[in-house]
Design a protein around this motif. Structure first.
Motif, PDB file in Angstrom:
ATOM      1  N   ARG A 112      -2.408   5.046  -2.442  1.00  0.00           N
ATOM      2  CA  ARG A 112      -2.009   4.018  -1.479  1.00  0.00           C
ATOM      3  C   ARG A 112      -1.164   2.986  -2.200  1.00  0.00           C
ATOM      4  NH1 ARG A 112      -4.054  -0.869  -0.423  1.00  0.00           N
ATOM      5  NH2 ARG A 112      -6.060  -0.442  -1.427  1.00  0.00           N
ATOM      6  N   HIS A 131       2.980  -2.899   2.210  1.00  0.00           N
ATOM      7  CA  HIS A 131       2.968  -2.349   3.560  1.00  0.00           C
ATOM      8  C   HIS A 131       4.407  -2.151   4.019  1.00  0.00           C
ATOM      9  CE1 HIS A 131      -1.120  -4.171   3.522  1.00  0.00           C
ATOM     10  NE2 HIS A 131      -1.409  -3.126   4.283  1.00  0.00           N
ATOM     11  N   ARG A 165       1.993  -1.672   8.213  1.00  0.00           N
ATOM     12  CA  ARG A 165       1.223  -0.434   8.071  1.00  0.00           C
ATOM     13  C   ARG A 165       0.925  -0.145   6.605  1.00  0.00           C
ATOM     14  NH1 ARG A 165       5.760   1.279  11.288  1.00  0.00           N
ATOM     15  NH2 ARG A 165       5.234   1.389  13.515  1.00  0.00           N
ATOM     16  N   SER A 166      -0.250   0.447   6.347  1.00  0.00           N
ATOM     17  CA  SER A 166      -0.543   0.949   5.006  1.00  0.00           C
ATOM     18  C   SER A 166       0.439   2.080   4.686  1.00  0.00           C
ATOM     19  CB  SER A 166      -1.972   1.481   4.930  1.00  0.00           C
ATOM     20  OG  SER A 166      -2.912   0.449   5.083  1.00  0.00           O
ATOM     21  N   LEU A 176      -5.748  -1.525   6.672  1.00  0.00           N
ATOM     22  CA  LEU A 176      -4.789  -1.920   7.694  1.00  0.00           C
ATOM     23  C   LEU A 176      -5.052  -3.363   8.121  1.00  0.00           C
ATOM     24  CD1 LEU A 176      -4.729   1.242  10.007  1.00  0.00           C
ATOM     25  CD2 LEU A 176      -2.832   0.396   8.623  1.00  0.00           C
ATOM     26  N   MET A 234      -0.353   4.346   9.733  1.00  0.00           N
ATOM     27  CA  MET A 234       0.108   4.323   8.349  1.00  0.00           C
ATOM     28  C   MET A 234       1.435   5.063   8.255  1.00  0.00           C
ATOM     29  SD  MET A 234      -2.436   7.219   6.735  1.00  0.00           S
ATOM     30  CE  MET A 234      -3.768   6.831   7.870  1.00  0.00           C
ATOM     31  N   SER A 288       2.643  -7.684   2.497  1.00  0.00           N
ATOM     32  CA  SER A 288       3.180  -6.978   3.641  1.00  0.00           C
ATOM     33  C   SER A 288       4.678  -6.878   3.567  1.00  0.00           C
ATOM     34  CB  SER A 288       2.792  -7.648   4.929  1.00  0.00           C
ATOM     35  OG  SER A 288       2.281  -8.877   4.804  1.00  0.00           O
TER      36      SER A 288
END
Length: 296
Positions: free
Chosen positions: A95, A99, A104-105, A137, A144, A296
């Protein structure tokens, strides 16, 4: 009447009524649920399954019941980083700290970095990271984005067809409407033969979310830039950020996220026990201070 119909605001208000009605209808159709299934089946979840089945309550019910059975058997929320950390040592899936433009992830996949041969463990590792992406999230966001880096990819490092099929099945059937877009960045020409086999496992909705991006194709590059800030996007995807995967650092974050998952699901297991279990794996120590949330 026609003026009201053409008003977007009125359309949104009118459409929300049948949406809520369908959600309530699905709730009734499902009947009583166990505590954990009830936590999973919130209104947003029911809406995703309804959307995946074009708001057909019976089809959504069948799909959701199959997912609940899968979750009961597979227990994705109980997978801990220590169990899958060995799969992640090369950073083949992780991950991102950032974002996309919509909060979104982002999961980064690097298929050429495959380091193990167990299909079961590979899928378990991916399921863990999908759950982790959802866990991280921001409020109000449910999807995602995937960034797939084909640097170094060859037929020798490709994911076996069975593994690709199982992965697609899990994503489509048990995480409906969780994928916003998957960007396949600069795949080699030889990938086309593999893609011809894989694409038949994709339903129409998922297929439309898969985008090929080539550095010399202006339209595809612009599409990806509409999803990502260039300052956040790694250079491997045409961005400006020089981000390298650090397994030890990532493991520390995952250990903290495991504690968040425990709290979210109300799993009756002491944090100290999880922490001790995690630290048995090299590089998986819990950081003394929480890391800053992803930008983000």
């Amino acid at each position: 009447m026609f003026r009201r119909k053409n008003n977007p605001h009125n359309n949104h208000e009118n459409d929300s009524l049948p949406s809520e009605s369908k959600i309530n209808e699905l709730k009734v159709a499902l009947g009583p649920l166990s505590e954990r299934s009830l936590k999973y089946c919130d209104d947003a979840c029911l809406r995703r399954y309804l959307e995946a089945r074009n708001w057909n309550t019976e089809k959504a019910k069948k799909m959701l019941e199959e997912s609940l059975k899968w979750r009961t058997d597979y227990k994705p929320e109980e997978i801990r980083w220590a169990e899958v950390a060995a799969e992640g040592e090369t950073g083949k899936v992780y991950r991102a700290k950032f974002h996309d433009r919509n909060g979104r992830s982002v999961l980064i996949l690097r298929p050429a970095m495959q380091n193990t041969e167990s299909l079961e463990n590979n899928i378990r590792h991916l399921v863990y990271l999908i759950e982790n992406a959802i866990l991280n999230l921001p409020e109000g966001q449910e999807q995602m984005s995937w960034l797939i880096d084909f640097t170094g990819w060859s037929l020798n490092t490709r994911v076996p067809i069975k593994s690709a099929k199982d992965t697609i099945n899990i994503l489509q059937n048990h995480y409906p409407e969780r994928l916003a877009m998957a960007f396949l960045y600069n795949p080699p020409r030889i990938f086309e033969a593999f893609w011809k086999m894989v694409k038949y496992f994709l339903d129409t909705k998922t297929f439309q979310k898969v985008k090929f991006v080539y550095p010399k194709n202006k339209d595809s590059v612009e599409l990806m830039r509409s999803f990502f800030d260039q300052d956040n996007l790694p250079t491997e995807f045409g961005g400006k950020a020089n981000l390298k995967y650090d397994h030890d650092e990532f493991s520390k974050q995952m250990a903290l996220d495991d504690l968040k998952s425990l709290s979210l699901w109300g799993i009756d297991q002491k944090a100290e026990k999880i922490t001790q279990h995690v630290t048995k794996h090299p590089g998986a120590e819990v950081a003394p201070e929480p890391m800053a949330p992803p930008a983000s």
